[in-house]
Design an enzyme around this catalytic site. Structure first.
Site: not given
Length: 361
Positions: A71, A189
């Protein structure tokens, strides 16, 4: 609040936000060998609607659903560098490597194939990624009020700074959550878009607010807020400074507006008390949304802020959250009427939505 700006290997800016001003220094170096960002976006005006459309073909190559151990939004680990050089962080904001708008876009204003009715201009603005937490497996709704407060400070900081950039007309912080929404990175996010124009939705809302003010002498959202608080039928959460309710003409199967009790144009204008209270009210909204179908709710949540410059005195800041999920396993598709004519048909009522959200916890 501690704010630490740094640079990534390709020159993009990254800013760390820590709740404790005595937090350890953020001085990790990005060791990746990255080529320069090559943004080539442009905007074109639709001659039939008068709305700007962004063209950003370079985004076709952006990162798409990487495995969790790769990630790019997790902290850097030995042998696994990411967009965040630090080994840990609270909130981090950095320039998007695949931006829809960028300060580095070249070119001049022109027209498409010489057609004067179709202006063309560089997509000059800025796009940033906001990482809410270093924990890959959490969600915004699982943050503590203190963590949310740090995110709010980051939003306020970035709104103020991006609004000062040359050519930026509007700043839009938002979160896309869930694969059904189109999310390609699962780390919690959001993003911030600094547009080189006032968005169509904002322009229309300003037009309506000004007409309402001229006729009634008050702000339309302020009057809606007062009426919703009095009726209570669509209210799902309320604090000292914010009220969350399902809008009376909701378009989506799940839709909530979170509105401050005081008229302010944007996030930087909020007081400390208002920022604290927002964290509490918004977390309740998110918990109710996730409990609705006993599964993480896919949603879009975005801040409606005043444009840069003209129109600020006519605006009332608010956050809006909506979801395409109309049952635990069914999606609301924007078909002929919605996509073709922008006429929405909701399969439920705002009162039913609010009742289900209130009963969810």
């Amino acid at each position: 609040m501690k704010r630490t700006p740094r640079k990534l290997a390709d020159g993009r800016e990254i800013i760390y936000f820590d709740a404790d001003e005595h937090a350890p220094p953020r001085d990790a170096v990005d060791t990746r060998d990255l080529p320069p960002v090559a943004a080539a976006s442009e905007i074109r005006l639709d001659p039939l609607t008068g709305e700007w459309v962004a063209m950003a073909a370079h985004r076709q190559t952006r990162t798409y659903k990487p495995p969790a151990d790769l990630c790019p939004l997790c902290p850097t680990k030995p042998g696994k560098p990411s967009e965040i050089p630090e080994a840990d962080y609270e909130v981090a904001v950095f320039e998007n490597r695949f931006p829809s708008f960028s300060q580095g876009v070249s070119g001049a204003e022109s027209t498409v194939d010489g057609m004067p009715m179709v202006p063309l201009a560089p997509g000059r603005g800025r796009c940033e990624v906001v990482c809410f937490t270093s924990d890959h497996d959490r969600s915004f709704g699982q943050l503590s009020p203190r963590q949310v407060r740090t995110v709010v400070e980051a939003w306020a900081d970035r709104t103020a700074e991006l609004s000062a950039l040359d050519g930026v007309r509007q700043v839009f912080p938002f979160e896309n959550r869930g694969e059904e929404i189109g999310v390609t990175l699962h780390h919690p996010h959001g993003q911030i878009y600094a547009y080189p124009f006032v968005t169509p939705k904002t322009a229309r809302m300003l037009e309506v607010a000004r007409a309402y003010q001229a006729e009634h002498g008050s702000h339309v959202l302020g009057d809606v807020l007062t009426a919703e608080q009095a009726a209570g039928k669509r209210v799902i959460a309320r604090g000292a400074h914010w009220t969350a309710f399902v809008p009376p003409a909701a378009r989506w199967p799940v839709q909530v507006q979170v509105v401050p009790h005081r008229q302010v144009p944007d996030i930087p204008a909020l007081t400390d008390a208002e920022r604290d209270d927002f964290a509490t009210v918004y977390l309740e909204v998110l918990r109710r949304c996730d409990a609705l179908y006993s599964r993480p709710l896919p949603y879009v949540a975005g801040w409606h802020q005043a444009p840069v410059g003209a129109g600020r005195e006519d605006w009332w800041l608010h956050l809006e959250l909506f979801s395409v999920l109309r049952s635990k396993d069914k999606l609301k598709y924007l078909a002929g009427s919605e996509s073709g004519m922008a006429v929405w048909v909701n399969d439920t009522t705002p009162e039913q939505i609010a009742e289900r959200l209130r009963a969810a916890l």
